[in-house]
Design an enzyme around this catalytic site. Structure first.
Site, short mmCIF file in Angstrom:
data_model
loop_
_atom_site.label_atom_id
_atom_site.label_comp_id
_atom_site.label_asym_id
_atom_site.label_seq_id
_atom_site.Cartn_x
_atom_site.Cartn_y
_atom_site.Cartn_z
N ASP A 99 4.45 -4.24 6.46
CA ASP A 99 5.03 -5.48 7.00
C ASP A 99 5.15 -6.59 5.96
O ASP A 99 6.09 -7.38 6.00
CB ASP A 99 4.32 -5.96 8.27
CG ASP A 99 2.84 -6.14 8.09
OD1 ASP A 99 2.34 -5.84 6.99
OD2 ASP A 99 2.18 -6.60 9.04
N ARG A 118 -6.98 -2.30 9.38
CA ARG A 118 -7.61 -3.64 9.42
C ARG A 118 -7.29 -4.34 10.71
O ARG A 118 -8.13 -4.94 11.33
CB ARG A 118 -7.07 -4.49 8.26
CG ARG A 118 -7.76 -4.18 7.00
CD ARG A 118 -7.87 -5.38 6.08
NE ARG A 118 -8.36 -4.87 4.82
CZ ARG A 118 -7.59 -4.60 3.79
NH1 ARG A 118 -6.30 -4.85 3.85
NH2 ARG A 118 -8.09 -4.10 2.69
N ARG A 137 1.29 -5.12 -5.52
CA ARG A 137 1.33 -6.34 -4.71
C ARG A 137 1.71 -7.47 -5.66
O ARG A 137 1.25 -7.49 -6.79
CB ARG A 137 -0.02 -6.56 -4.03
CG ARG A 137 -0.32 -5.47 -3.02
CD ARG A 137 -1.41 -5.82 -2.06
NE ARG A 137 -1.32 -5.01 -0.86
CZ ARG A 137 -1.91 -3.80 -0.72
NH1 ARG A 137 -2.62 -3.31 -1.70
NH2 ARG A 137 -1.77 -3.13 0.40
N ASP A 194 1.69 0.50 12.26
CA ASP A 194 1.52 -0.74 13.03
C ASP A 194 2.75 -1.64 12.92
O ASP A 194 2.65 -2.85 13.08
CB ASP A 194 0.28 -1.50 12.52
CG ASP A 194 0.38 -1.84 11.04
OD1 ASP A 194 1.28 -1.32 10.37
OD2 ASP A 194 -0.45 -2.62 10.56
N ASP A 221 -0.58 3.07 8.57
CA ASP A 221 -1.17 2.43 9.76
C ASP A 221 -0.33 2.56 11.03
O ASP A 221 -0.84 2.37 12.12
CB ASP A 221 -1.40 0.93 9.50
CG ASP A 221 -2.49 0.71 8.46
OD1 ASP A 221 -3.39 1.56 8.39
OD2 ASP A 221 -2.44 -0.30 7.74
N THR A 274 3.96 3.02 5.74
CA THR A 274 2.55 2.65 5.85
C THR A 274 1.82 3.71 6.66
O THR A 274 2.39 4.26 7.61
CB THR A 274 2.36 1.27 6.52
OG1 THR A 274 0.99 1.15 6.94
CG2 THR A 274 3.23 1.07 7.74
N GLY A 310 0.84 -1.20 0.00
CA GLY A 310 0.00 0.00 0.00
C GLY A 310 0.87 1.24 0.00
O GLY A 310 1.81 1.33 0.78
P1 ADP Z 1 2.40 -4.04 2.80
O1 ADP Z 1 3.85 -4.06 2.47
O2 ADP Z 1 1.80 -2.68 2.64
O3 ADP Z 1 2.11 -4.71 4.14
P2 ADP Z 1 1.38 -6.43 1.46
O4 ADP Z 1 1.12 -7.17 2.72
O5 ADP Z 1 0.36 -6.52 0.39
O6 ADP Z 1 1.61 -4.87 1.69
O7 ADP Z 1 2.78 -6.95 0.88
C1 ADP Z 1 3.36 -6.34 -0.25
C2 ADP Z 1 4.14 -7.38 -1.01
O8 ADP Z 1 5.20 -7.89 -0.20
C3 ADP Z 1 3.36 -8.61 -1.42
O9 ADP Z 1 2.56 -8.39 -2.56
C4 ADP Z 1 4.49 -9.57 -1.71
O10 ADP Z 1 5.10 -9.27 -2.95
C5 ADP Z 1 5.49 -9.23 -0.60
N1 ADP Z 1 5.27 -10.15 0.51
C6 ADP Z 1 4.27 -10.14 1.42
N2 ADP Z 1 4.36 -11.19 2.25
C7 ADP Z 1 5.42 -11.92 1.84
C8 ADP Z 1 6.03 -13.13 2.28
N3 ADP Z 1 5.53 -13.83 3.30
N4 ADP Z 1 7.13 -13.57 1.62
C9 ADP Z 1 7.64 -12.88 0.59
N5 ADP Z 1 7.11 -11.73 0.12
C10 ADP Z 1 6.02 -11.24 0.73
#
Ligand code: ADP
Length: 334
Positions: free
Chosen positions: A115, A184, A84, A142, A140, A138, A23
């Site tokens: 995260d 969330r 993503r 968090d 958030d 982010t 995000g």
């Molecule tokens: P944010 O970084 O804002 O928390 P997301 O949770 O959607 O957003 O994660 C962003 C991207 O980070 C995911 O689309 C993926 O490419 C990568 N990612 C998330 N979780 C994992 C994971 N467990 N292992 C490897 N890459 C991950």
């Protein structure tokens, strides 16, 4: 604004890369600018990876110059774009990513995101000899290990701007408004917004909502003349439609609240002065940490100072909402 650690340069880099992922948040641009300018000042080439991990897998890396980041410090969103990328969760795809970076002579990577993105960064650091530094981006706030995240302050201010306007209408029509903010899994944004907006109530995922009590409270303040209008800030929570359901439950108790979902406007807009300083400092310090030989860390803020936190801890632990802060949000409207 922040105490910066003294870091001794212990290694050289020919080239590093930077990406924004997940995000988007206001302040990602000044963070990218911080990384690019700090690296160029040290004679290190910098690649901007387009669209987060998707762009990395697609090999969409562009060499940045000082002018690539000119006039972006005040712009919301991210000039590098974000995305993503499910494919990045597969180790074989991450091996491809490492090869793409190596083919360009890139030895270090800065990942700016939430995260999920930092989890991806940790995997890359563990599975290769790339030096990887994450920055918390982010709205958030968090993320474990840092008091602040890039975009949080701007999002609080954006929500306040909207709520101050909604309050005018709430007051004219003697109504209560349920205003939904992002969050969330965490009520940081809702709690800060609630305190700063003087909200009558704050609903967060961390604590159970006592809707009957809330209904009684609203009816009581209406009857006693204490307040016939007001704002209830609701963190969106994990189940979509929570705010509408709360409004319906209040209707069944004789109230007639309106719902306003702030949604994606909270992610956009010009970064606040605070976020620009935070993002610029973190961006520049990410390069200093790389040069000092660090990897597999997030650079964040603790007690007014810039600090490093192992990515392993960042993704393993949850940052809890300070119960005292939440109590304060509830106390101040009484
Ligand atoms: P944010 O970084 O804002 O928390 P997301 O949770 O959607 O957003 O994660 C962003 C991207 O980070 C995911 O689309 C993926 O490419 C990568 N990612 C998330 N979780 C994992 C994971 N467990 N292992 C490897 N890459 C991950």
């Amino acid at each position: 604004m922040y105490t910066l650690p003294e870091l001794e340069p212990l290694r050289d880099f020919d080239a590093i890369a930077v990406l924004t992922s997940g995000g988007d948040s206001p302040g990602m641009n000044p963070a990218v600018r911080g990384v690019v300018r700090a690296a160029l000042n040290q004679g290190i080439s910098v690649y901007g990876i387009q669209k987060g991990y998707s762009g990395l897998l697609a090999g969409d890396l562009r060499l940045m110059t000082s002018s690539s980041v000119r006039n972006i410090v005040q712009r919301g969103g991210t000039i590098l774009k974000s995305d993503r990328c499910e494919a990045f969760k597969q180790p074989e795809n991450r091996r491809t990513a490492v090869q793409i970076l190596k083919d360009k002579g890139i030895q270090g990577l800065v990942v700016i995101g939430g995260d999920g993105s930092l989890t991806g960064a940790h995997c890359l650091a563990e599975e290769s000899d790339l030096a990887v530094v994450g920055l918390p981006g982010t709205i958030d706030n968090d993320i474990f290990g840092t008091d602040d995240t890039i975009g949080f302050d701007t999002a609080v201010n954006t929500a306040l701007d909207a709520i101050d306007k909604i309050r005018d209408t709430a007051s004219s029509h003697e109504r209560h408004f349920l205003v939904e903010v992002m969050g969330r899994n965490s009520g940081f944004l809702a709690t800060h917004v609630g305190i700063a907006a003087g909200a009558e109530m704050v609903v967060v995922p961390e604590y159970e909502v006592h809707i009957e009590q809330l209904g009684q409270q609203l009816s009581e303040s209406r009857r006693s003349g204490k307040g016939s209008s007001g704002i209830i800030v609701v963190a969106e929570g994990r189940d979509p439609g929570l705010t509408y359901r709360l409004a319906e439950q209040l209707r069944q108790q004789g109230e007639d609240p309106r719902v306003c979902i702030l949604g994606h406007i909270q992610r956009g807009g010009q970064p606040s002065g605070h976020d620009r300083v935070l993002a610029s400092s973190l961006g520049a310090m990410a390069v200093s940490y790389l040069l000092a030989g660090y990897s597999d860390i997030m650079v964040g803020v603790d007690a007014g100072g810039i600090v490093e936190v192992p990515l392993d801890s960042v993704i393993r632990y949850r940052k809890g909402l300070d119960p005292h802060l939440f109590e304060l949000a509830l106390l101040l409207h009484k």
